[in-house]
Design a protein around this motif. Structure first.
Motif, short mmCIF file in Angstrom:
data_model
loop_
_atom_site.label_atom_id
_atom_site.label_comp_id
_atom_site.label_asym_id
_atom_site.label_seq_id
_atom_site.Cartn_x
_atom_site.Cartn_y
_atom_site.Cartn_z
N GLY A 179 0.79 -1.22 0.00
CA GLY A 179 0.00 0.00 0.00
C GLY A 179 0.82 1.26 0.00
O GLY A 179 0.47 2.21 0.71
N GLU A 239 -3.54 6.18 0.73
CA GLU A 239 -4.52 5.62 1.63
C GLU A 239 -5.77 6.45 1.57
O GLU A 239 -5.81 7.54 1.01
N SER A 280 -7.34 -0.15 -2.76
CA SER A 280 -7.37 0.93 -1.78
C SER A 280 -8.39 1.99 -2.20
O SER A 280 -9.57 1.67 -2.39
N SER A 314 -8.92 -4.49 -0.96
CA SER A 314 -8.76 -3.63 0.22
C SER A 314 -9.54 -2.32 0.11
O SER A 314 -8.98 -1.24 0.21
N HIS A 318 -9.09 -8.61 1.48
CA HIS A 318 -8.60 -7.66 2.48
C HIS A 318 -7.65 -8.37 3.44
O HIS A 318 -7.89 -9.52 3.83
N ASP A 372 -4.19 -5.18 7.98
CA ASP A 372 -4.11 -3.93 7.22
C ASP A 372 -4.06 -2.74 8.18
O ASP A 372 -5.02 -2.47 8.90
N VAL A 407 -9.58 -4.00 8.45
CA VAL A 407 -10.58 -4.86 7.85
C VAL A 407 -11.92 -4.82 8.58
O VAL A 407 -12.99 -4.89 7.96
N CYS A 462 -13.88 -1.86 7.49
CA CYS A 462 -14.03 -1.72 6.03
C CYS A 462 -14.71 -2.94 5.43
O CYS A 462 -15.93 -3.01 5.39
N SER A 463 -13.96 -3.92 4.97
CA SER A 463 -14.57 -5.02 4.22
C SER A 463 -15.53 -5.87 5.04
O SER A 463 -16.54 -6.35 4.52
N GLU A 500 -10.26 -13.04 2.95
CA GLU A 500 -9.33 -12.40 3.87
C GLU A 500 -8.02 -13.17 3.83
O GLU A 500 -8.00 -14.38 3.61
N HIS A 517 -1.77 -4.04 3.80
CA HIS A 517 -2.43 -3.27 2.76
C HIS A 517 -1.75 -3.59 1.43
O HIS A 517 -0.80 -2.91 1.02
#
Length: 258
Positions: free
Chosen positions: A3, A7, A155, A179, A198, A202, A207, A210-211, A229, A234
């Motif tokens: 990542g 971000e 991202s 992600s 994801h 991260d 996670v 988010c996901s 997962e 990231h």
């Protein structure tokens, strides 16, 4: 891919979700809508030279090796690949290109007008217009199977892929979100299939916030979702990029067909 290209949100928090679906459908770029549509036999078709091409500074297009002179013309499949915040179209191609193979798969990587995508920066508009122009260019020059168009991203690009994919499910049959942090479709069209991955560790987009929140919401909305997962941060592990492309190209298993 790690990542390092940016971000979402401040302090690692997911980006804005203020753009709730509108009761009245807006069919313009300010609602995230794309007007370009593919054709298996475009009137301006001209087989492109293999390699990576610049499209007026808006995007990069990767054309695979030709099937050879005299071979029957078959429609391409196309995946739009969206970079992360602070990233570039070149970076977007590098993480998906090794998995793309040498078949009739076009990769279109647009470049955001700013440091990230318009919806993250304040609202749909400039980047939707730029992507739509690039798609019109590609669809004018290449035969593309209308059933073979997908959008992918990492991202910020994954959040944008989800947002555009849900708003344009009549164009994109699938969304590949690596992600993601949020989704903000202002309108909904169709029900594209969705692949989400994801990393459990991260540090940029956790996670849990988010996901693990987004996937159940997608499923409640009637989308067929495949969720992976992995033990990492990231990034987009190459094996998951490969799995996602195979998931898209192969389609749902026969047993799942109505």
């Amino acid at each position: 891919m790690t990542g390092t290209d940016g971000e979402e949100g401040a302090g690692g928090a997911p980006g804005p979700e203020r753009a709730l679906p509108h009761p009245d459908v807006g069919e313009d770029v300010s609602h995230g809508r794309l007007s370009a549509r593919p054709s298996a036999s475009p009137p301006g078709f001209a087989e492109g030279e293999p390699g990576t091409h610049h499209l007026d500074g808006r995007a990069l297009l990767r054309v695979p090796p030709s099937a050879g002179a005299g071979a029957p013309v078959r429609p391409y499949w196309l995946v739009v690949v969206l970079h992360g915040a602070g990233g570039t179209a070149e970076q977007a191609l590098t993480w998906l290109l090794p998995q793309a193979g040498s078949g009739r798969l076009l990769l279109l990587a647009p470049q955001a007008a700013g440091s990230t995508w318009d919806v993250v920066a304040g609202g749909y508009g400039p980047d939707v217009a730029r992507l739509d122009a690039a798609l019109h260019d590609v669809f004018r020059r290449f035969p593309v199977d209308p059933a073979g168009v997908a959008v992918a991203g990492f991202s910020d690009g994954a959040s944008y892929a989800l947002s555009l994919g849900l708003a344009n499910g009549d164009l994109f049959g699938a969304v590949l979100a690596f992600s993601p942090g949020f989704m903000a479709p202002m309108v909904h069209h169709g029900h594209p299939r969705v692949f989400v991955s994801h990393g459990r560790e991260d540090p940029v987009l956790p996670v849990g916030a988010c996901s693990r929140r987004l996937v159940p919401e997608l499923m409640r909305s009637g989308h067929a979702v495949t969720y992976r997962e992995f033990g990492g941060g990231h990034e987009v592990p190459p094996e998951l990029a490969t799995e996602a492309l195979r998931w898209w190209v192969d389609g749902p298993p026969a047993a799942a067909e109505p």
